[in-house]
Write a protein that holds these residues in place. Structure first.
Motif, PDB file in Angstrom:
ATOM      1  N   THR A  84       5.987   4.766  10.548  1.00 24.26           N
ATOM      2  CA  THR A  84       5.767   4.419   9.154  1.00 24.26           C
ATOM      3  C   THR A  84       6.393   5.505   8.286  1.00 24.26           C
ATOM      4  N   ALA A  85       6.388   5.279   7.004  1.00 26.19           N
ATOM      5  CA  ALA A  85       6.833   6.296   6.056  1.00 26.19           C
ATOM      6  C   ALA A  85       5.687   6.598   5.110  1.00 26.19           C
ATOM      7  N   TYR A  86       5.529   7.863   4.800  1.00 25.37           N
ATOM      8  CA  TYR A  86       4.489   8.285   3.866  1.00 25.37           C
ATOM      9  C   TYR A  86       5.102   9.294   2.919  1.00 25.37           C
ATOM     10  N   GLU A  87       5.259   8.915   1.670  1.00 27.78           N
ATOM     11  CA  GLU A  87       5.829   9.781   0.640  1.00 27.78           C
ATOM     12  C   GLU A  87       7.129  10.442   1.097  1.00 27.78           C
ATOM     13  N   GLY A  88       8.014   9.634   1.673  1.00 24.53           N
ATOM     14  CA  GLY A  88       9.321  10.126   2.075  1.00 24.53           C
ATOM     15  C   GLY A  88       9.366  10.833   3.419  1.00 24.53           C
ATOM     16  N   VAL A  89       8.259  10.864   4.131  1.00 24.19           N
ATOM     17  CA  VAL A  89       8.195  11.503   5.443  1.00 24.19           C
ATOM     18  C   VAL A  89       8.082  10.414   6.502  1.00 24.19           C
ATOM     19  N   ALA A  90       8.904  10.499   7.538  1.00 27.96           N
ATOM     20  CA  ALA A  90       8.781   9.569   8.662  1.00 27.96           C
ATOM     21  C   ALA A  90       7.615  10.039   9.521  1.00 27.96           C
ATOM     22  N   VAL A  91       6.667   9.135   9.762  1.00 28.23           N
ATOM     23  CA  VAL A  91       5.497   9.475  10.569  1.00 28.23           C
ATOM     24  C   VAL A  91       5.461   8.551  11.778  1.00 28.23           C
ATOM     25  N   ILE A  92       5.450   9.164  12.956  1.00 25.76           N
ATOM     26  CA  ILE A  92       5.354   8.417  14.200  1.00 25.76           C
ATOM     27  C   ILE A  92       3.958   8.647  14.749  1.00 25.76           C
ATOM     28  N   HIS A  93       3.156   7.596  14.753  1.00 22.38           N
ATOM     29  CA  HIS A  93       1.785   7.665  15.259  1.00 22.38           C
ATOM     30  C   HIS A  93       1.789   7.251  16.721  1.00 22.38           C
ATOM     31  N   VAL A  94       1.179   8.063  17.555  1.00 21.17           N
ATOM     32  CA  VAL A  94       1.080   7.762  18.978  1.00 21.17           C
ATOM     33  C   VAL A  94      -0.393   7.728  19.352  1.00 21.17           C
ATOM     34  N   SER A  95      -0.825   6.618  19.939  1.00 23.77           N
ATOM     35  CA  SER A  95      -2.199   6.547  20.417  1.00 23.77           C
ATOM     36  C   SER A  95      -2.198   6.037  21.850  1.00 23.77           C
TER      37      SER A  95
ATOM     38  N   GLU B 296      15.396   6.793  16.467  1.00 22.22           N
ATOM     39  CA  GLU B 296      15.519   6.039  15.209  1.00 22.22           C
ATOM     40  C   GLU B 296      15.235   6.930  13.998  1.00 22.22           C
ATOM     41  N   ALA B 297      14.201   7.740  14.084  1.00 25.36           N
ATOM     42  CA  ALA B 297      13.864   8.637  12.962  1.00 25.36           C
ATOM     43  C   ALA B 297      14.981   9.644  12.714  1.00 25.36           C
ATOM     44  N   ALA B 298      15.569  10.185  13.776  1.00 21.62           N
ATOM     45  CA  ALA B 298      16.651  11.158  13.621  1.00 21.62           C
ATOM     46  C   ALA B 298      17.925  10.509  13.101  1.00 21.62           C
ATOM     47  N   ALA B 299      18.130   9.241  13.438  1.00 22.30           N
ATOM     48  CA  ALA B 299      19.329   8.528  12.974  1.00 22.30           C
ATOM     49  C   ALA B 299      19.267   8.234  11.483  1.00 22.30           C
TER      50      ALA B 299
END
Length: 115
Positions: A11-22, A39-42
Protein backbone atom coordinates in the motif's frame (compact mmCIF):
# COMPACT_ATOMS: atom_id res chain seq x y z
CA UNK A 1 5.16 -24.23 5.65
CA UNK A 2 5.10 -23.62 9.40
CA UNK A 3 1.99 -22.02 10.95
CA UNK A 4 -0.06 -19.15 9.55
CA UNK A 5 -0.68 -18.68 5.83
CA UNK A 6 1.39 -15.67 4.71
CA UNK A 7 -0.11 -12.54 3.26
CA UNK A 8 1.99 -9.84 1.59
CA UNK A 9 0.25 -6.61 0.65
CA UNK A 10 1.62 -3.35 -0.69
CA UNK A 11 0.00 0.00 0.00
CA UNK A 12 1.01 3.64 0.00
CA UNK A 13 0.77 5.91 3.00
CA UNK A 14 1.55 9.60 2.57
CA UNK A 15 3.98 8.91 -0.25
CA UNK A 16 5.68 5.96 1.45
CA UNK A 17 5.46 2.45 0.00
CA UNK A 18 4.45 0.10 2.80
CA UNK A 19 4.73 -3.66 2.43
CA UNK A 20 2.75 -5.45 5.14
CA UNK A 21 3.73 -9.04 5.84
CA UNK A 22 1.65 -11.27 8.06
CA UNK A 23 1.91 -14.96 8.79
CA UNK A 24 4.92 -17.22 8.54
CA UNK A 25 7.35 -16.97 5.64
CA UNK A 26 9.73 -19.62 4.39
CA UNK A 27 11.45 -20.60 1.15
CA UNK A 28 8.13 -21.51 -0.48
CA UNK A 29 6.48 -18.19 0.30
CA UNK A 30 9.39 -15.71 0.35
CA UNK A 31 9.00 -15.07 -3.42
CA UNK A 32 5.82 -13.11 -2.62
CA UNK A 33 7.92 -10.73 -0.53
CA UNK A 34 10.65 -10.58 -3.17
CA UNK A 35 8.10 -9.65 -5.82
CA UNK A 36 6.68 -6.83 -3.67
CA UNK A 37 10.18 -5.49 -2.94
CA UNK A 38 11.19 -5.56 -6.60
CA UNK A 39 8.01 -3.68 -7.53
CA UNK A 40 8.58 -1.07 -4.81
CA UNK A 41 12.18 -0.50 -5.93
CA UNK A 42 11.12 -0.23 -9.58
CA UNK A 43 8.76 2.61 -8.66
CA UNK A 44 10.58 4.23 -5.74
CA UNK A 45 8.63 6.60 -3.56
CA UNK A 46 11.69 7.72 -1.65
CA UNK A 47 11.03 5.26 1.18
CA UNK A 48 9.83 1.69 1.47
CA UNK A 49 8.79 0.28 4.82
CA UNK A 50 8.51 -3.48 5.31
CA UNK A 51 6.15 -4.10 8.22
CA UNK A 52 7.16 -7.43 9.78
CA UNK A 53 5.20 -6.93 13.00
CA UNK A 54 2.68 -9.58 11.93
CA UNK A 55 5.29 -12.16 10.93
CA UNK A 56 5.77 -14.95 13.47
CA UNK A 57 8.42 -16.93 11.59
CA UNK A 58 10.95 -16.17 8.88
CA UNK A 59 13.81 -18.27 7.59
CA UNK A 60 17.00 -17.44 5.71
CA UNK A 61 15.16 -17.15 2.39
CA UNK A 62 13.24 -14.20 3.83
CA UNK A 63 16.48 -12.65 5.00
CA UNK A 64 17.84 -13.09 1.48
CA UNK A 65 14.74 -11.37 0.03
CA UNK A 66 15.16 -8.45 2.44
CA UNK A 67 18.86 -8.07 1.64
CA UNK A 68 18.07 -8.13 -2.08
CA UNK A 69 15.32 -5.55 -1.56
CA UNK A 70 17.65 -3.31 0.38
CA UNK A 71 20.24 -3.53 -2.42
CA UNK A 72 17.63 -2.59 -5.03
CA UNK A 73 16.47 0.36 -2.94
CA UNK A 74 20.03 1.62 -2.48
CA UNK A 75 20.50 1.51 -6.26
CA UNK A 76 17.26 3.50 -6.65
CA UNK A 77 18.44 5.93 -3.92
CA UNK A 78 15.39 5.13 -1.80
CA UNK A 79 15.25 4.47 1.94
CA UNK A 80 14.53 0.95 3.14
CA UNK A 81 13.20 0.47 6.67
CA UNK A 82 11.90 -2.58 8.51
CA UNK A 83 9.09 -1.96 10.98
CA UNK A 84 8.45 -4.02 14.09
CA UNK A 85 7.98 -4.84 16.75
CA UNK A 86 9.61 -8.04 15.58
CA UNK A 87 8.23 -11.32 16.89
CA UNK A 88 10.71 -13.43 18.89
CA UNK A 89 11.63 -15.85 16.06
CA UNK A 90 12.16 -13.04 13.53
CA UNK A 91 14.16 -10.99 16.04
CA UNK A 92 16.30 -14.05 16.74
CA UNK A 93 16.96 -14.58 12.99
CA UNK A 94 18.16 -10.98 12.69
CA UNK A 95 20.23 -11.22 15.86
CA UNK A 96 21.93 -14.57 15.09
CA UNK A 97 22.84 -13.56 11.54
CA UNK A 98 23.98 -10.07 12.49
CA UNK A 99 21.48 -8.55 10.08
CA UNK A 100 20.07 -6.47 12.93
CA UNK A 101 23.13 -4.28 12.29
CA UNK A 102 22.61 -4.25 8.50
CA UNK A 103 19.00 -3.09 8.34
CA UNK A 104 17.40 0.03 9.68
CA UNK A 105 14.76 -1.38 12.03
CA UNK A 106 12.13 0.80 13.68
CA UNK A 107 10.11 -0.23 16.72
CA UNK A 108 6.77 0.44 15.01
CA UNK A 109 5.21 1.26 11.67
CA UNK A 110 4.62 4.81 12.83
CA UNK A 111 8.30 5.26 13.69
CA UNK A 112 9.38 3.68 10.38
CA UNK A 113 7.28 6.15 8.42
CA UNK A 114 9.24 9.08 9.86
CA UNK A 115 12.76 7.82 10.64
Amino acid sequence: MIGDEPVVTATAYEGVAVIHVSGDLDEDTAPCLTEALVEAAAHPSGRTVVDLSGTGFADSSVLHALLHGQKLHRAAMASFVIAGPLQAAVHRLFEVTGSDRVFRVADSLEAALTC
